[in-house]
Scaffold this motif. Structure first.
Motif, PDB file in Angstrom:
ATOM      1  N   ASP A 172       0.836  -1.190   0.000  1.00 40.40           N
ATOM      2  CA  ASP A 172       0.000   0.000   0.000  1.00 40.40           C
ATOM      3  C   ASP A 172       0.880   1.252   0.000  1.00 40.40           C
ATOM      4  N   THR A 173       1.120   1.799  -1.178  1.00 36.43           N
ATOM      5  CA  THR A 173       1.970   2.960  -1.308  1.00 36.43           C
ATOM      6  C   THR A 173       1.241   4.179  -0.781  1.00 36.43           C
ATOM      7  N   ALA A 174       1.928   4.982   0.068  1.00 42.53           N
ATOM      8  CA  ALA A 174       1.284   6.120   0.684  1.00 42.53           C
ATOM      9  C   ALA A 174       1.091   7.249  -0.324  1.00 42.53           C
ATOM     10  N   VAL A 175       2.160   7.577  -1.052  1.00 37.04           N
ATOM     11  CA  VAL A 175       2.107   8.605  -2.079  1.00 37.04           C
ATOM     12  C   VAL A 175       2.592   7.966  -3.377  1.00 37.04           C
ATOM     13  N   SER A 176       1.740   7.924  -4.348  1.00 39.36           N
ATOM     14  CA  SER A 176       2.109   7.266  -5.608  1.00 39.36           C
ATOM     15  C   SER A 176       2.003   8.248  -6.765  1.00 39.36           C
ATOM     16  N   GLN A 177       2.964   8.164  -7.663  1.00 40.47           N
ATOM     17  CA  GLN A 177       2.957   9.013  -8.835  1.00 40.47           C
ATOM     18  C   GLN A 177       3.134   8.170 -10.076  1.00 40.47           C
ATOM     19  N   THR A 178       2.496   8.620 -11.136  1.00 39.45           N
ATOM     20  CA  THR A 178       2.628   7.957 -12.428  1.00 39.45           C
ATOM     21  C   THR A 178       2.720   9.000 -13.525  1.00 39.45           C
ATOM     22  N   PRO A 179       3.501   8.737 -14.549  1.00 35.40           N
ATOM     23  CA  PRO A 179       4.338   7.553 -14.729  1.00 35.40           C
ATOM     24  C   PRO A 179       5.651   7.675 -13.972  1.00 35.40           C
ATOM     25  N   LYS A 180       6.403   6.622 -13.896  1.00 35.53           N
ATOM     26  CA  LYS A 180       7.713   6.643 -13.267  1.00 35.53           C
ATOM     27  C   LYS A 180       8.740   7.282 -14.206  1.00 35.53           C
ATOM     28  N   TYR A 181       8.591   7.013 -15.476  1.00 35.92           N
ATOM     29  CA  TYR A 181       9.460   7.597 -16.492  1.00 35.92           C
ATOM     30  C   TYR A 181       8.589   8.224 -17.580  1.00 35.92           C
ATOM     31  N   LEU A 182       9.018   9.370 -18.077  1.00 35.07           N
ATOM     32  CA  LEU A 182       8.274  10.063 -19.121  1.00 35.07           C
ATOM     33  C   LEU A 182       9.273  10.678 -20.085  1.00 35.07           C
ATOM     34  N   VAL A 183       9.252  10.207 -21.333  1.00 34.32           N
ATOM     35  CA  VAL A 183      10.131  10.742 -22.367  1.00 34.32           C
ATOM     36  C   VAL A 183       9.240  11.366 -23.430  1.00 34.32           C
ATOM     37  N   THR A 184       9.539  12.596 -23.802  1.00 27.14           N
ATOM     38  CA  THR A 184       8.659  13.305 -24.718  1.00 27.14           C
ATOM     39  C   THR A 184       9.444  14.335 -25.512  1.00 27.14           C
ATOM     40  N   GLN A 185       8.823  14.856 -26.537  1.00 27.60           N
ATOM     41  CA  GLN A 185       9.457  15.847 -27.402  1.00 27.60           C
ATOM     42  C   GLN A 185       9.190  17.263 -26.891  1.00 27.60           C
ATOM     43  N   MET A 186      10.084  18.150 -27.234  1.00 26.16           N
ATOM     44  CA  MET A 186       9.875  19.578 -26.935  1.00 26.16           C
ATOM     45  C   MET A 186       8.553  20.046 -27.532  1.00 26.16           C
ATOM     46  N   GLY A 187       7.884  20.917 -26.808  1.00 25.86           N
ATOM     47  CA  GLY A 187       6.644  21.494 -27.300  1.00 25.86           C
ATOM     48  C   GLY A 187       5.392  20.735 -26.921  1.00 25.86           C
ATOM     49  N   ASN A 188       5.570  19.500 -26.479  1.00 23.81           N
ATOM     50  CA  ASN A 188       4.395  18.698 -26.092  1.00 23.81           C
ATOM     51  C   ASN A 188       3.841  19.168 -24.749  1.00 23.81           C
TER      52      ASN A 188
ATOM     53  N   ASN B 192      -2.327  16.649  -9.516  1.00 28.65           N
ATOM     54  CA  ASN B 192      -1.632  16.351 -10.759  1.00 28.65           C
ATOM     55  C   ASN B 192      -0.857  17.569 -11.225  1.00 28.65           C
ATOM     56  N   LEU B 193       0.212  17.314 -11.947  1.00 31.73           N
ATOM     57  CA  LEU B 193       1.047  18.403 -12.464  1.00 31.73           C
ATOM     58  C   LEU B 193       0.945  18.411 -13.975  1.00 31.73           C
ATOM     59  N   HIS B 194       0.446  19.499 -14.520  1.00 30.64           N
ATOM     60  CA  HIS B 194       0.322  19.623 -15.967  1.00 30.64           C
ATOM     61  C   HIS B 194       1.370  20.593 -16.477  1.00 30.64           C
ATOM     62  N   ILE B 195       2.037  20.193 -17.556  1.00 29.93           N
ATOM     63  CA  ILE B 195       3.099  21.024 -18.115  1.00 29.93           C
ATOM     64  C   ILE B 195       2.799  21.284 -19.582  1.00 29.93           C
ATOM     65  N   ASN B 196       2.716  22.537 -19.952  1.00 30.33           N
ATOM     66  CA  ASN B 196       2.493  22.919 -21.351  1.00 30.33           C
ATOM     67  C   ASN B 196       3.806  23.252 -22.034  1.00 30.33           C
ATOM     68  N   SER B 197       3.819  23.024 -23.345  1.00 30.38           N
ATOM     69  CA  SER B 197       4.964  23.456 -24.174  1.00 30.38           C
ATOM     70  C   SER B 197       6.300  23.089 -23.544  1.00 30.38           C
ATOM     71  N   LEU B 198       6.524  21.815 -23.351  1.00 34.17           N
ATOM     72  CA  LEU B 198       7.723  21.343 -22.667  1.00 34.17           C
ATOM     73  C   LEU B 198       8.998  21.840 -23.325  1.00 34.17           C
ATOM     74  N   GLU B 199       9.969  22.184 -22.466  1.00 33.10           N
ATOM     75  CA  GLU B 199      11.274  22.660 -22.913  1.00 33.10           C
ATOM     76  C   GLU B 199      12.365  21.713 -22.409  1.00 33.10           C
ATOM     77  N   LEU B 200      13.538  21.806 -23.058  1.00 30.77           N
ATOM     78  CA  LEU B 200      14.646  20.934 -22.665  1.00 30.77           C
ATOM     79  C   LEU B 200      14.977  21.080 -21.178  1.00 30.77           C
ATOM     80  N   GLY B 201      14.898  22.314 -20.674  1.00 32.78           N
ATOM     81  CA  GLY B 201      15.240  22.583 -19.286  1.00 32.78           C
ATOM     82  C   GLY B 201      14.257  22.019 -18.274  1.00 32.78           C
TER      83      GLY B 201
END
Lengths: 115, 115
Positions: free
Chosen positions: B1-17, B75-84
């Protein structure tokens, strides 16, 4: 503003040796101080904390830390290192009037334990 | 029973997504947080949120937005992803709002890589 400085980004000790991880803080008001540990691929876990009262604080896994106001320090120690102690350790500070959202972390010290 | 769970564990995506990271806590806590850990292991608060108040770290770009459908989720939403934006993002929770000495419970992190 508060800040935390951890001396040494990487500390290596032999199994059974003393562990000493250094943390110095800056705060204009009485601070609350924390040590968190991060094992590989895991989130941070609280090791111990100092709020008020006794300046020598004992935490989990045999770790302890001493708050020294005169030295603005909160160094983490363990008398005898174990292989399972290998992890990243973070010191953190918050002023006694602030909220957890104002917790300031140091840059972390990676502890390696050699057999 | 995980107390705080986040998904996904890994996220690979392109700039701008645009991408989202989900976080859930089953501890009945009042306050949830998002932290960013950069490549140098420096951990920095991004947001703290309860059902009454959102506190935003002023250094966080407005491309980042927390969304809370209910008390147990932030949840954390991120627009227009950048390399940084490449970093490890940690969700955390605590029992009380503004209680300085409350323990933080962390999720295991989401490693975001922006290509």
């Amino acid at each position: 503003a508060q800040s935390v400085t951890q001396l040494g980004s990487h500390v290596s000790v032999s199994e059974g040796a003393l562990v000493l991880l250094r943390c110095n803080y800056s705060s204009s008001v009485p601070p609350y101080l924390f040590w968190y540990v991060q094992y590989p691929n895991q989130g941070l876990q609280l090791l111990l904390k100092y709020t008020t009262g006794a300046t020598l604080v004992k935490g989990i896994n045999g770790f302890e830390a001493e708050f020294k106001k005169s030295e603005t320090s909160f160094h983490l120690t363990k008398p005898s290192a174990h292989m399972s102690d290998a992890a990243e350790y973070f010191c953190a500070v918050i002023d006694s009037g602030g909220s957890q959202g104002n917790l300031i972390f140091g840059k972390g010290t990676k502890l390696s334990v050699k057999p | 029973d995980t107390a705080v769970s986040q998904t996904p564990k890994y996220l690979v995506t392109q700039m701008g997504n645009d991408k989202s990271i989900k976080c859930e806590q089953n501890l009945g806590h009042d306050t949830m947080y998002w932290y960013k850990q950069d490549s140098k292991k420096f951990l920095k608060i991004m947001f703290s949120y309860n059902n009454k108040e959102l506190i935003i770290n002023e250094t966080v770009p407005n491309r980042f937005s927390p969304k809370s459908p209910d008390k147990a989720h932030l949840n954390l939403h991120i627009n227009s992803l950048e390399l940084g934006d490449s970093a490890v993002y940690f969700c955390a929770s605590s029992k009380k709002t503004g209680a300085t000495n409350e323990k933080l419970f962390f999720g295991s992190g989401t490693q975001l890589s922006v290509l």
